[in-house]
Design a protein around this motif. Structure first.
Motif, short mmCIF file in Angstrom:
data_model
loop_
_atom_site.label_atom_id
_atom_site.label_comp_id
_atom_site.label_asym_id
_atom_site.label_seq_id
_atom_site.Cartn_x
_atom_site.Cartn_y
_atom_site.Cartn_z
N UNK A 111 16.36 71.39 88.22
CA UNK A 111 17.61 71.01 87.58
C UNK A 111 18.81 71.22 88.48
N UNK A 112 18.78 72.29 89.30
CA UNK A 112 19.88 72.54 90.21
C UNK A 112 20.03 71.46 91.26
N UNK A 113 18.93 71.08 91.87
CA UNK A 113 18.99 70.01 92.87
C UNK A 113 19.49 68.71 92.25
N UNK A 114 18.94 68.34 91.10
CA UNK A 114 19.36 67.10 90.45
C UNK A 114 20.84 67.13 90.08
N UNK A 115 21.29 68.26 89.54
CA UNK A 115 22.67 68.36 89.09
C UNK A 115 23.65 68.27 90.25
N UNK A 116 23.37 69.00 91.33
CA UNK A 116 24.31 69.00 92.45
C UNK A 116 24.26 67.70 93.24
N UNK A 117 23.14 67.01 93.21
CA UNK A 117 23.06 65.72 93.91
C UNK A 117 23.78 64.63 93.12
N UNK A 149 15.50 72.01 81.72
CA UNK A 149 16.73 71.68 82.44
C UNK A 149 16.53 70.45 83.32
N UNK A 150 15.41 70.39 84.02
CA UNK A 150 15.14 69.25 84.90
C UNK A 150 15.04 67.96 84.10
N UNK A 151 14.31 68.00 83.00
CA UNK A 151 14.15 66.79 82.17
C UNK A 151 15.49 66.36 81.57
N UNK A 152 16.26 67.32 81.05
CA UNK A 152 17.53 66.99 80.41
C UNK A 152 18.54 66.43 81.42
N UNK A 153 18.60 67.02 82.61
CA UNK A 153 19.54 66.53 83.62
C UNK A 153 19.12 65.16 84.14
N UNK A 154 17.82 64.96 84.32
CA UNK A 154 17.33 63.65 84.74
C UNK A 154 17.67 62.59 83.69
N UNK A 155 17.46 62.94 82.42
CA UNK A 155 17.80 62.00 81.34
C UNK A 155 19.30 61.72 81.32
N UNK A 156 20.10 62.79 81.50
CA UNK A 156 21.55 62.61 81.52
C UNK A 156 21.98 61.69 82.67
N UNK A 157 21.35 61.85 83.82
CA UNK A 157 21.70 61.01 84.97
C UNK A 157 21.35 59.54 84.71
#
Length: 273
Positions: A111-117, A149-157
């Protein structure tokens, strides 16, 4: 009788098949070790992919303006660019480090990598991840929290990309509505409304801890309106105040009932029952 003894001395794995070298080893222990090994492999691959994509993204973000300037014959003065970057970069250096230290434990590696990217952490990624974590009841620092967190941030993106695509297509037809004076106050208060609704849920759980930093930060922003644009930087002092209040409450509770705390360590909380 001998057959029964042999069966009792033979350990079966989860599939019911005898596995060489597993005699005397509990099946649950084998399963736990297997899950841990799989999680370690997943974490290692996540860091490899995350670091690689982060480097590629950084090179593209920094290199794109220089490449476009070179192709169009409008290459900027590197001295002026360096001075401008330093004047802004120093201001945001502390808040950038603070955001990394605060958000990474909340989001985990993936989730951190996805969010900051993908960016837009405060307005969208963090609220989405926190809400998803609360819905499933995952705790910070656990594999469940990182997966959620990873799934939710990917979905948000993905949703953000879809909304932006629709916005670009509908920009001209919706322009009169978006520029309406009636809706302008609503657009200016989207972020405060979003975080106000989210914050209330946490304030209600630990009101004794949240009251002091909330009052101090509110007064500070009222007296010094220019700090409103530095909310990321102000996370550091407000967080320090909350931690200090929680520590004092924890210490006072232990001093008041040390015997009860020793008998039941789980009750040594911050004072909110």
């Amino acid at each position: 009788m001998e057959n029964n003894v042999e069966l009792n001395n033979t350990e079966l794995d989860n599939t019911g098949v005898n596995t060489p070298g597993t005699v005397g080893v509990d099946a649950n222990t084998q399963q736990t070790q297997g899950d841990k090994s799989a999680w370690d492999i997943y974490t290692k691959k996540t860091h490899i992919i995350g670091r690689t994509v982060s480097i590629i993204t950084l090179v593209m973000l920094v290199g794109a303006p220089f490449l476009i300037g070179k192709l169009l014959g409008a290459y900027p003065d590197l001295g002026a660019v360096g001075k401008g970057f330093l004047s802004v970069g120093i201001v945001w250096l502390v808040s950038s480090i603070a955001e990394f230290l605060i958000y990474t434990p909340m989001l985990g590696a993936g989730g951190g990598y996805l969010a900051f990217i993908t960016g837009n952490l405060i307005n969208m990624k963090i609220p989405c991840a926190v809400n998803a974590r609360d819905m499933v009841g995952a705790k910070t620092g656990t594999p469940e929290n990182e997966i959620i967190s990873t799934i939710s941030i990917a979905t948000s993106s993905l949703v953000t990309i879809l909304v932006l695509a629709l916005g670009v297509l509908l920009m001209v037809p919706l322009q009169p509505v978006l520029q309406s004076k009636v809706l302008q106050p609503a657009f200016e208060n989207v972020v405060p409304a979003l975080f106000g609704a989210m914050a209330y849920k946490y304030y209600r759980k630990k009101m004794k801890i949240a009251a002091l930093p909330l009052i101090l930060m509110s007064l500070l922003f009222i007296l010094v309106p220019s700090l409103i644009g530095s909310t990321s930087f102000m996370i550091v002092p407000s967080g320090a105040i909350a931690i200090g209040v929680a520590y004092l409450m924890f210490r006072n509770k232990n001093m008041q009932s040390p015997e009860q705390t020793k008998a039941d360590p789980d009750r040594a909380n911050t004072g909110d029952e």
